[in-house]
Design a protein around this motif. Structure first.
Motif, mmCIF file in Angstrom:
data_model
loop_
_atom_site.group_PDB
_atom_site.id
_atom_site.type_symbol
_atom_site.label_atom_id
_atom_site.label_comp_id
_atom_site.label_asym_id
_atom_site.label_seq_id
_atom_site.Cartn_x
_atom_site.Cartn_y
_atom_site.Cartn_z
ATOM 1 N N ASP A 156 -24.803 -41.727 -15.519
ATOM 2 C CA ASP A 156 -24.966 -42.752 -15.028
ATOM 3 C C ASP A 156 -24.308 -43.905 -14.392
ATOM 4 N N VAL A 157 -23.087 -43.668 -15.103
ATOM 5 C CA VAL A 157 -21.447 -44.379 -14.737
ATOM 6 C C VAL A 157 -21.198 -44.450 -13.908
ATOM 7 N N LYS A 158 -20.818 -44.576 -13.178
ATOM 8 C CA LYS A 158 -20.685 -44.872 -11.532
ATOM 9 C C LYS A 158 -19.277 -44.058 -11.220
ATOM 10 N N SER A 159 -18.012 -44.651 -12.352
ATOM 11 C CA SER A 159 -16.810 -44.140 -12.733
ATOM 12 C C SER A 159 -16.750 -42.599 -12.295
ATOM 13 N N LEU A 160 -17.386 -41.621 -13.120
ATOM 14 C CA LEU A 160 -17.745 -40.608 -13.057
ATOM 15 C C LEU A 160 -17.337 -40.143 -12.208
ATOM 16 N N GLU A 161 -18.124 -40.354 -10.829
ATOM 17 C CA GLU A 161 -17.885 -39.886 -9.459
ATOM 18 C C GLU A 161 -16.270 -39.053 -9.193
ATOM 19 N N ASN A 162 -15.597 -40.520 -9.669
ATOM 20 C CA ASN A 162 -14.201 -39.934 -9.647
ATOM 21 C C ASN A 162 -13.072 -39.732 -10.433
ATOM 22 N N TYR A 163 -13.904 -39.410 -11.844
ATOM 23 C CA TYR A 163 -12.804 -38.634 -12.728
ATOM 24 C C TYR A 163 -12.853 -37.607 -12.797
ATOM 25 N N PRO A 164 -12.023 -37.251 -12.822
ATOM 26 C CA PRO A 164 -10.885 -36.997 -13.501
ATOM 27 C C PRO A 164 -10.205 -37.527 -12.651
ATOM 28 N N GLY A 165 -10.195 -37.430 -11.778
ATOM 29 C CA GLY A 165 -9.065 -37.649 -10.546
ATOM 30 C C GLY A 165 -8.362 -36.308 -10.047
ATOM 31 N N ASN A 166 -7.411 -36.306 -9.506
ATOM 32 C CA ASN A 166 -6.119 -35.084 -8.619
ATOM 33 C C ASN A 166 -5.027 -35.889 -9.690
ATOM 34 N N GLU A 167 -4.573 -34.993 -10.633
ATOM 35 C CA GLU A 167 -3.602 -34.105 -11.349
ATOM 36 C C GLU A 167 -3.999 -35.894 -12.503
ATOM 37 N N HIS A 168 -2.439 -36.925 -12.400
ATOM 38 C CA HIS A 168 -2.761 -37.704 -13.350
ATOM 39 C C HIS A 168 -3.287 -39.343 -12.209
ATOM 40 N N THR A 169 -3.933 -38.892 -11.605
ATOM 41 C CA THR A 169 -4.040 -40.135 -10.887
ATOM 42 C C THR A 169 -5.553 -40.014 -10.803
ATOM 43 N N VAL A 170 -6.271 -41.800 -10.508
ATOM 44 C CA VAL A 170 -7.752 -41.513 -10.704
ATOM 45 C C VAL A 170 -7.949 -42.725 -9.814
ATOM 46 N N ILE A 171 -8.546 -42.160 -8.794
ATOM 47 C CA ILE A 171 -9.063 -43.872 -7.827
ATOM 48 C C ILE A 171 -10.463 -44.583 -8.168
ATOM 49 N N TYR A 172 -10.577 -45.701 -8.659
ATOM 50 C CA TYR A 172 -11.555 -46.315 -8.512
ATOM 51 C C TYR A 172 -12.296 -46.516 -6.910
ATOM 52 N N GLU A 173 -13.103 -45.729 -6.985
ATOM 53 C CA GLU A 173 -12.968 -45.614 -5.516
ATOM 54 C C GLU A 173 -14.960 -47.113 -4.901
ATOM 55 N N GLU A 174 -15.127 -46.976 -6.669
ATOM 56 C CA GLU A 174 -16.314 -47.804 -6.974
ATOM 57 C C GLU A 174 -16.441 -49.401 -6.813
ATOM 58 N N ARG A 175 -15.062 -50.183 -6.255
ATOM 59 C CA ARG A 175 -14.421 -51.167 -6.159
ATOM 60 C C ARG A 175 -15.303 -52.323 -7.192
ATOM 61 N N MET A 176 -15.668 -52.828 -6.733
ATOM 62 C CA MET A 176 -16.813 -54.512 -7.770
ATOM 63 C C MET A 176 -17.460 -53.605 -8.187
#
Length: 278
Positions: A156-176
């Motif tokens: 249910d956590v939206k940031s999970l959609e972007n995790y773990p990202g690309n190598e050492h970079t995670v883009i927080y696309e959920e914004r607000m």
């Protein structure tokens, strides 16, 4: 605190608070860990210690990975043996209290129905033992509110959609759309919402008035216990607002002391302009 001047323990503080006339049966974490794969013996010990008790208090923590920097946890559940300990305690005693000594939000839906009360202490550090003992014994009236949402499921956590990202970079696309904003906007029911919190007092809100950009209301203590309440104001944006706006957003809050059978008018300057467009 890196170098605490003291480190008190809830067990010791409870014994001091309750006095010699009260017997406390203690079952340590070493026992629940030892019975990780043998739940039968653990349940027998819980039955023997808690069957005739006035209350059973279960302290719950998480493993090191949940408390340390540079380490990500892969679950929001409590350890299975502690979950079973809560369930086993409830089978023989209907006065189960769970104390969550955790560093972050966790899922509670699997076992919360077993608990009469849940006290969230976080990683309280120095003085935690005395604070917990006084709160459980009614000498301290809790008044805190959750600073984050407790999800039912990690999915249910939206940031999970972007995790773990690309190598050492995670883009927080959920914004607000972080935390309660995401849960409210997408109509996802959490275990406990951001801003939730109970106390030994009961409060009633009334006399809500809106005057242009000013909001006022009254908080009344209708219980028999002096307390403090955190008044919160959320705003809802119109349907034609730009798309990334959350459904609701916290714009102001204030903790106010409210003695028994009294009313506390929230000063209008506290919440002035909370409805003003940004």
């Amino acid at each position: 605190m890196a170098n605490p001047t003291q480190a008190d323990i809830p067990l010791d503080e409870l014994r001091e608070e309750l006095g010699e006339g009260v017997t406390i049966e203690y079952m340590g974490l070493d026992k629940t860990d030892a019975y990780h794969n043998e739940i039968g013996p653990m349940e027998n010990e819980i039955v023997n210690r808690g069957y005739d008790a006035d209350a059973v208090i279960v302290f719950v923590n998480q493993n090191f990975a949940c408390h340390s920097e540079s380490i990500d946890r892969n679950t929001i559940e409590i350890p299975p043996n502690l979950e079973y300990a809560i369930r086993a305690a409830r089978r023989i005693n209907d006065r189960v209290i769970v104390v969550l000594n955790t560093a972050d939000a966790i899922a509670t839906w699997k076992w919360e129905f077993c608990a009469k009360a849940i006290l969230v202490t976080w990683l309280s550090g120095q003085g935690m033992g005395k604070a917990v003992a006084k709160t459980l014994c009614g000498e301290n009236n809790p008044s805190g509110k959750l600073p984050e949402t407790f999800p039912k499921h990690i999915k249910d956590v939206k940031s999970l959609e972007n995790y773990p990202g690309n190598e050492h970079t995670v883009i927080y696309e959920e914004r607000m759309m972080v935390g309660y904003r995401h849960f409210d906007t997408d109509h996802i029911e959490p275990d406990y919402e951001f801003g939730f919190g109970l106390s030994y007092s009961e409060f009633r809100f009334s006399d809500l008035k809106l005057n242009e950009n000013e909001i006022t209301f009254t908080v009344e203590n209708i219980s028999d216990v002096d307390g403090e309440e955190v008044a919160q104001v959320y705003v809802e944006y119109p349907w034609d607002s730009w798309n990334s706006r959350p459904l609701h957003e916290l714009r102001a809050f204030k903790k106010v002391p409210v003695p028994v059978r009294s009313m506390s008018a929230i000063p209008p300057e506290i919440f002035r302009s909370v409805l003003k467009k940004r």
